[in-house]
Design a protein around this motif. Structure first.
Motif, PDB file in Angstrom:
ATOM      1  N   ARG A 178       0.784  -1.336  -0.127  1.00  0.00           N
ATOM      2  CA  ARG A 178       0.007  -0.557   0.217  1.00  0.00           C
ATOM      3  C   ARG A 178       0.594   0.925  -0.406  1.00  0.00           C
ATOM      4  O   ARG A 178       0.693   2.060  -0.516  1.00  0.00           O
ATOM      5  N   MET A 179       1.648   1.549   0.528  1.00  0.00           N
ATOM      6  CA  MET A 179       2.408   2.783   0.656  1.00  0.00           C
ATOM      7  C   MET A 179       3.453   3.193  -0.645  1.00  0.00           C
ATOM      8  O   MET A 179       3.803   3.884  -0.856  1.00  0.00           O
ATOM      9  N   PHE A 180       4.132   1.697  -1.321  1.00  0.00           N
ATOM     10  CA  PHE A 180       5.249   1.704  -2.420  1.00  0.00           C
ATOM     11  C   PHE A 180       3.835   2.505  -3.133  1.00  0.00           C
ATOM     12  O   PHE A 180       4.051   2.887  -4.776  1.00  0.00           O
ATOM     13  N   TYR A 181       2.450   2.874  -3.166  1.00  0.00           N
ATOM     14  CA  TYR A 181       1.886   3.513  -4.031  1.00  0.00           C
ATOM     15  C   TYR A 181       1.385   4.397  -3.282  1.00  0.00           C
ATOM     16  O   TYR A 181       0.615   5.571  -3.920  1.00  0.00           O
ATOM     17  N   ALA A 182       1.118   5.249  -2.059  1.00  0.00           N
ATOM     18  CA  ALA A 182       0.923   6.449  -1.482  1.00  0.00           C
ATOM     19  C   ALA A 182       1.997   7.141  -2.166  1.00  0.00           C
ATOM     20  O   ALA A 182       3.127   7.013  -3.013  1.00  0.00           O
ATOM     21  N   ASP A 183       2.559   8.753  -1.003  1.00  0.00           N
ATOM     22  CA  ASP A 183       3.122   9.083  -1.328  1.00  0.00           C
ATOM     23  C   ASP A 183       4.118   9.690  -0.413  1.00  0.00           C
ATOM     24  O   ASP A 183       4.390  10.816  -0.978  1.00  0.00           O
ATOM     25  N   GLY A 184       4.037   8.525   0.969  1.00  0.00           N
ATOM     26  CA  GLY A 184       4.700   8.917   1.894  1.00  0.00           C
ATOM     27  C   GLY A 184       4.825   9.833   2.885  1.00  0.00           C
ATOM     28  O   GLY A 184       5.179   9.205   3.764  1.00  0.00           O
ATOM     29  N   THR A 185       3.286  10.235   3.396  1.00  0.00           N
ATOM     30  CA  THR A 185       3.187  11.134   4.248  1.00  0.00           C
ATOM     31  C   THR A 185       1.675  10.580   5.400  1.00  0.00           C
ATOM     32  O   THR A 185       1.413  11.167   6.545  1.00  0.00           O
ATOM     33  N   GLY A 186       1.673   9.146   4.665  1.00  0.00           N
ATOM     34  CA  GLY A 186       0.667   8.616   6.234  1.00  0.00           C
ATOM     35  C   GLY A 186       1.159   7.392   7.021  1.00  0.00           C
ATOM     36  O   GLY A 186       2.526   7.894   7.367  1.00  0.00           O
ATOM     37  N   ASN A 187       0.628   8.443   8.036  1.00  0.00           N
ATOM     38  CA  ASN A 187       0.544   8.217   9.596  1.00  0.00           C
ATOM     39  C   ASN A 187       2.054   9.101   9.814  1.00  0.00           C
ATOM     40  O   ASN A 187       3.139   8.505  10.556  1.00  0.00           O
ATOM     41  N   GLY A 188       1.730   9.866  10.040  1.00  0.00           N
ATOM     42  CA  GLY A 188       2.156  11.199  10.442  1.00  0.00           C
ATOM     43  C   GLY A 188       4.109  11.289   9.174  1.00  0.00           C
ATOM     44  O   GLY A 188       4.614  11.461   9.756  1.00  0.00           O
ATOM     45  N   SER A 189       3.671  11.119   8.024  1.00  0.00           N
ATOM     46  CA  SER A 189       4.944  10.954   7.131  1.00  0.00           C
ATOM     47  C   SER A 189       6.066   9.352   8.007  1.00  0.00           C
ATOM     48  O   SER A 189       7.494  10.401   7.159  1.00  0.00           O
ATOM     49  N   ARG A 190       6.154   8.594   8.875  1.00  0.00           N
ATOM     50  CA  ARG A 190       6.404   7.450   8.554  1.00  0.00           C
ATOM     51  C   ARG A 190       6.560   6.315   7.698  1.00  0.00           C
ATOM     52  O   ARG A 190       7.222   5.532   8.150  1.00  0.00           O
ATOM     53  N   ASP A 191       5.569   6.863   6.994  1.00  0.00           N
ATOM     54  CA  ASP A 191       4.938   5.499   6.084  1.00  0.00           C
ATOM     55  C   ASP A 191       6.619   5.596   4.525  1.00  0.00           C
ATOM     56  O   ASP A 191       6.950   6.482   4.700  1.00  0.00           O
ATOM     57  N   LEU A 192       6.592   4.732   4.043  1.00  0.00           N
ATOM     58  CA  LEU A 192       7.732   4.268   2.945  1.00  0.00           C
ATOM     59  C   LEU A 192       7.330   5.346   1.533  1.00  0.00           C
ATOM     60  O   LEU A 192       6.400   5.619   1.895  1.00  0.00           O
ATOM     61  N   PHE A 193       8.282   5.707   1.085  1.00  0.00           N
ATOM     62  CA  PHE A 193       8.062   6.780   0.328  1.00  0.00           C
ATOM     63  C   PHE A 193       6.944   6.135  -0.786  1.00  0.00           C
ATOM     64  O   PHE A 193       7.643   4.443  -0.813  1.00  0.00           O
ATOM     65  N   GLY A 194       6.044   5.566  -1.356  1.00  0.00           N
ATOM     66  CA  GLY A 194       5.436   5.446  -2.712  1.00  0.00           C
ATOM     67  C   GLY A 194       5.776   6.026  -4.391  1.00  0.00           C
ATOM     68  O   GLY A 194       6.252   7.327  -4.143  1.00  0.00           O
TER      69      GLY A 194
END
Length: 322
Positions: free
Chosen positions: A132-148
């Motif tokens: 899911r993170m691979f297709y997102a923009d990295g801002t999820g969970n307070g920008s803790r997500d992997l870049f996508g």
């Protein structure tokens, strides 16, 4: 006296460690983008560090020219090289076994069977979340997500900042990916726009070799092809992924691909999944928290998705299906 059975704790920790290779293999082969990164050798282990440093070339060496005999050669110091830093991102999943579960599953085989179920649950959850993170923009969970991909290969209607370089500034246009917006009806414009995006991402004999989209867009492309044009990549198909070819690029879909009605083209030389070699699907030992009658272990990842040449990747969006 220590609560619980220390022999079980050691057995669980050892058994969990034995799952690591199977867990990593299933993780890397479960989704289309993960599979492609692994198969193309784009999973890059690194030995920690404060951040992930990626070298970039944004200009040519102006001293390269023809000369004759004793002509003075140009030794002008060159710029055109820089480096960017991608932050390390961390992902964790916990596996817990309560004393009640332990006693209800007493005996080595029963406790291992219980652990097997919990490992599979963690495996499925972890791979889904990273994908899911691979297709997102990295801002999820307070920008803790992997870049996508929505960050690395972004919609150019409003260019943002990637790895510290502001792509909205004209002098940083070299750091922008290819983008075609407002494609419109796929049946009318889709193939032509795909051709343009593919060519724009190409440089010399280097071309996009991976395309991914949502199911609706994939089916629209499939419907647009004549039967004799429906070529597939055998290796990707053997791995269980439905795919078609566009020029030399394999194209497939992912149920988590986002945003909808967008199609990404990636060049394997220009994108990589960098992992800390000491935190690549590792597991911690089972330990007992002071305030719980249970034992818990974590599965850990420290990694990020990076690009070293944005112009080799592209996205077309705003696709409609009348």
């Amino acid at each position: 006296m220590v609560a619980g059975n220390p022999n079980y704790d050691a057995l669980l920790s050892t058994t969990l460690a034995n799952y690591r290779k199977e867990f990593a293999d299933n993780f890397s082969r479960s989704f289309f983008l993960m599979y492609w990164l692994n198969e193309k050798g784009r999973k890059k282990p690194e030995d920690g560090g404060e951040s992930i440093v990626v070298q970039l070339m944004y200009g040519k060496n102006s001293t390269v020219r023809s000369y004759d005999g004793y002509e003075v050669l140009d030794t002008t110091p060159q710029e055109g090289l820089t480096a960017v830093k991608y932050p390390w991102k961390q992902v964790a999943g916990s596996i817990s076994i309560s004393r009640r579960e332990e006693r209800q599953n007493s005996g080595e085989q029963r406790i291992i069977s219980l652990l097997d179920s919990k490992v599979k649950q963690a495996q499925i959850s972890m791979r889904d979340e990273v994908n899911r993170m691979f297709y997102a923009d990295g801002t999820g969970n307070g920008s803790r997500d992997l870049f996508g991909l929505q960050l690395l290969v972004e919609n150019g209607a409003a260019w943002g900042t990637l790895a510290g370089i502001d792509r909205s500034q004209a002098n940083n246009a070299w750091w922008r990916n290819q983008w075609i917006g407002t494609v419109g009806a796929f049946t009318t414009n889709g193939i032509n726009k795909m051709r343009t995006l593919y060519n724009s991402c190409s440089r010399g004999n280097t071309h996009p070799d991976f395309g991914v989209t949502d199911q609706t867009t994939f089916e629209a492309y499939e419907a647009a092809l004549q039967p004799l044009e429906r070529f597939t990549d055998t290796k990707t198909g053997d791995a269980g992924f439905q795919n078609l070819k566009f020029k030399g690029m394999v194209l497939g879909y992912d149920e988590q691909a986002s945003p909808a009605a967008a199609l990404y083209m990636l060049t394997s030389e220009n994108i990589q999944y960098v992992v800390d070699k000491e935190t690549d699907m590792i597991n911690t030992p089972f330990v007992r928290p002071e305030n719980q009658d249970a034992k818990t272990a974590q599965i850990l990842i420290m990694a990020n998705l990076c690009t070293n040449r944005s112009a080799g990747n592209g996205v077309m969006d705003g696709i409609t299906f009348p």
